[in-house]
Scaffold this motif. Structure first.
Motif, PDB file in Angstrom:
ATOM      1  N   ILE A 161       0.834  -1.200   0.000  1.00 40.08           N
ATOM      2  CA  ILE A 161       0.000   0.000   0.000  1.00 40.08           C
ATOM      3  C   ILE A 161       0.873   1.256   0.000  1.00 40.08           C
ATOM      4  CG2 ILE A 161      -1.681   1.308   1.350  1.00 40.08           C
ATOM      5  CD1 ILE A 161      -2.812  -1.383   2.304  1.00 40.08           C
ATOM      6  N   VAL A 162       1.884   1.276   0.870  1.00 38.45           N
ATOM      7  CA  VAL A 162       2.766   2.442   0.953  1.00 38.45           C
ATOM      8  C   VAL A 162       3.521   2.643  -0.359  1.00 38.45           C
ATOM      9  CG1 VAL A 162       4.770   3.411   2.134  1.00 38.45           C
ATOM     10  CG2 VAL A 162       2.975   2.288   3.456  1.00 38.45           C
ATOM     11  N   VAL A 163       4.050   1.556  -0.921  1.00 42.72           N
ATOM     12  CA  VAL A 163       4.819   1.666  -2.162  1.00 42.72           C
ATOM     13  C   VAL A 163       3.921   2.097  -3.315  1.00 42.72           C
ATOM     14  CG1 VAL A 163       6.113   0.318  -3.869  1.00 42.72           C
ATOM     15  CG2 VAL A 163       6.603   0.049  -1.450  1.00 42.72           C
ATOM     16  N   LEU A 164       2.670   1.633  -3.359  1.00 42.25           N
ATOM     17  CA  LEU A 164       1.750   2.048  -4.416  1.00 42.25           C
ATOM     18  C   LEU A 164       1.471   3.547  -4.338  1.00 42.25           C
ATOM     19  CD1 LEU A 164      -0.148   1.299  -6.742  1.00 42.25           C
ATOM     20  CD2 LEU A 164      -1.917   0.819  -5.044  1.00 42.25           C
TER      21      LEU A 164
ATOM     22  N   LEU B 255       7.417  -3.126  -5.306  1.00 46.05           N
ATOM     23  CA  LEU B 255       7.727  -2.130  -6.329  1.00 46.05           C
ATOM     24  C   LEU B 255       7.242  -2.576  -7.709  1.00 46.05           C
ATOM     25  CD1 LEU B 255      11.321  -0.990  -5.290  1.00 46.05           C
ATOM     26  CD2 LEU B 255       9.233   0.375  -5.230  1.00 46.05           C
ATOM     27  N   GLY B 256       7.484  -3.845  -8.069  1.00 42.97           N
ATOM     28  CA  GLY B 256       7.007  -4.323  -9.359  1.00 42.97           C
ATOM     29  C   GLY B 256       5.493  -4.290  -9.464  1.00 42.97           C
TER      30      GLY B 256
ATOM     31  N   ILE C 198       0.518  -1.598 -11.482  1.00 45.59           N
ATOM     32  CA  ILE C 198      -0.782  -0.980 -11.184  1.00 45.59           C
ATOM     33  C   ILE C 198      -0.757   0.510 -11.538  1.00 45.59           C
ATOM     34  CG2 ILE C 198      -2.364  -0.399  -9.312  1.00 45.59           C
ATOM     35  CD1 ILE C 198      -1.621  -3.010  -7.982  1.00 45.59           C
ATOM     36  N   ALA C 199       0.389   1.181 -11.232  1.00 49.02           N
ATOM     37  CA  ALA C 199       0.493   2.600 -11.581  1.00 49.02           C
ATOM     38  C   ALA C 199       0.466   2.793 -13.087  1.00 49.02           C
ATOM     39  CB  ALA C 199       1.795   3.174 -10.992  1.00 49.02           C
TER      40      ALA C 199
ATOM     41  N   VAL D 253       2.772   5.744  -7.732  1.00 47.38           N
ATOM     42  CA  VAL D 253       1.796   6.227  -8.716  1.00 47.38           C
ATOM     43  C   VAL D 253       2.196   7.590  -9.292  1.00 47.38           C
ATOM     44  CG1 VAL D 253      -0.573   7.044  -8.999  1.00 47.38           C
ATOM     45  CG2 VAL D 253      -0.129   4.840  -7.930  1.00 47.38           C
ATOM     46  N   PRO D 254       2.555   8.613  -8.480  1.00 48.67           N
ATOM     47  CA  PRO D 254       2.995   9.887  -9.098  1.00 48.67           C
ATOM     48  C   PRO D 254       4.246   9.740  -9.961  1.00 48.67           C
ATOM     49  CG  PRO D 254       2.498  10.190  -6.764  1.00 48.67           C
ATOM     50  CD  PRO D 254       2.516   8.721  -7.001  1.00 48.67           C
ATOM     51  N   VAL D 255       5.183   8.890  -9.514  1.00 45.64           N
ATOM     52  CA  VAL D 255       6.403   8.690 -10.303  1.00 45.64           C
ATOM     53  C   VAL D 255       6.072   8.065 -11.651  1.00 45.64           C
ATOM     54  CG1 VAL D 255       8.648   7.545 -10.349  1.00 45.64           C
ATOM     55  CG2 VAL D 255       7.778   8.507  -8.210  1.00 45.64           C
ATOM     56  N   ARG D 256       5.189   7.052 -11.667  1.00 41.73           N
ATOM     57  CA  ARG D 256       4.838   6.388 -12.927  1.00 41.73           C
ATOM     58  C   ARG D 256       4.084   7.343 -13.855  1.00 41.73           C
ATOM     59  NH1 ARG D 256       4.429   1.170 -15.151  1.00 41.73           N
ATOM     60  NH2 ARG D 256       3.942   1.562 -17.342  1.00 41.73           N
TER      61      ARG D 256
END
Length: 370
Positions: A27-30, A251-252, A257-258, A34-37
């Motif tokens: 959840i934290v990594v998502l 991360l993957g 998802i992002a 998302v903004p980076v992707r």
């Protein structure tokens, strides 16, 4: 199963600690990814747009400019300057250097070489006669004399060698052998026995000291280090490995998802852009600009093009008539100065001249002549 593809690895059973770490970490990594992707996808789209609309046309323009500024001038220089100059220099070199050198070689050096070769053959024949008639008999005589002197010296040398060998045997070899058998061998055996005993004693002392040091180092260093590795470092390493694997998987998963979220946002923005800008522009182009363009083409451009074609055809016909007039005037002037040119007799070069050729119905032999 596809050929050449390794079978999937069976999943290892996972503990509660792995499951407890995985969900909040994903959840934290998502949330962070998302903004980076989305920024990455925006940069990719911008880069592709710049490549297709700016960089590629600019590269083609630079390529054409470079070809016009560098390639074509050098090609023209090579084709219309260097090649004719090189051809002229080659002709001058042939006329001024090659032809005189060939003449000098053919009419000066070749006769001189033949004369030198004739003189050399005469000198070789004289030397061969001198070798056969003078030097060979002298050599045979000297060889016979040297053989006699060598036989005398060989006999003297054999006698001297025998005497020296007898003296060396009884003055050096026999006393040295007696000294080796009676003195040096017993002394060497005693020394070797002492060295073996000393080596055995040192080996025993070294083995005892080695065993003592082995157990001392094992008790003081190896067993504590083994306990530290087994009960402290290995569990911590396993935990860190699980944490790193879960971070990588998170991360993957978050990146995929992002990507889907970014693709959905991009499609929504594309649809909105098409509804706001593209569709009105297309309707204006289809309903306004296209009829105006057709009207301009039918009312202005086609008549202008027809007039330009008619003018061009008239200019070409005028130029052709002027060219024919100039050619005829040049022919009349040449005929006035030099007269009528002689007409060449036409002859069929493919057929032989003389008697008729043979056929199946005629013959030139004496037996079959009619």
């Amino acid at each position: 199963m596809e050929l050449g593809k390794p079978p999937p690895r069976p999943r290892q059973p996972e503990g509660c600690l792995t499951v407890a770490i995985r969900v909040p970490l994903r959840i934290v990594v998502l949330v962070l990814v998302v903004p980076v992707r989305m920024a990455w996808d925006a940069l990719v789209v911008t880069g592709r747009f710049l490549r297709d609309t700016v960089l590629r046309p600019l590269g083609r323009a630079l390529q054409w400019a470079g070809r016009a500024l560098f390639v074509w001038p050098f090609v023209g220089l090579w084709r219309y300057v260097l090649v004719p100059v090189g051809t002229a220099l080659a002709w001058l070199g042939t006329v001024l250097v090659v032809a005189p050198a060939l003449w000098v070689y053919r009419y000066v050096l070749t006769p001189v070489g033949h004369a030198v070769a004739w003189l050399a053959r005469g000198a070789a024949a004289g030397l061969a006669w001198a070798y056969a008639r003078v030097l060979r008999p002298i050599g045979h005589a000297v060889t016979w004399l040297l053989k006699g002197i060598g036989a005398v010296l060989a006999a003297v040398g054999v006698g001297v060698y025998t005497a020296v060998a007898w003296l060396v045997r009884y003055l050096l070899v026999v006393p040295a052998r007696w000294l080796y058998d009676r003195v040096l061998t017993p002394v060497g055996r005693a020394v070797a026995w002492c060295v073996r005993g000393l080596g055995w004693l040192l080996g025993v002392l070294g083995t005892g000291i080695g065993v003592a040091l082995y157990w001392t180092l094992r008790v003081l260093f190896v067993l504590p280090a083994l306990a530290l590795w087994r009960w402290v470092l290995a569990p911590v390493g396993r935990f860190l490995a699980v944490l790193a694997r879960e971070v990588g998987d998170a991360l993957g998963h978050a990146w995929r998802i992002a990507g889907r979220i970014s693709r959905a946002v991009g499609r929504a923005l594309g649809t909105l852009f098409r509804w706001i800008f593209v569709e009105p522009l297309r309707r204006v182009y289809r309903t306004v600009l296209t009829p105006v363009g057709h009207l301009v083409r039918d009312a202005v451009l086609r008549p202008v093009a027809e007039g330009a074609r008619v003018v061009g055809r008239a200019v070409r016909e005028a130029l052709a008539g002027a060219r024919d007039t100039v050619r005829q005037a040049r022919a009349d002037f040449r005929r006035m100065l030099f007269g009528e040119p002689r007409q060449r007799a036409e002859s069929n070069r493919r057929e032989p001249h003389g008697p008729a050729t043979r056929t199946l119905g005629s013959s030139t032999t004496a037996l079959t002549k009619d």
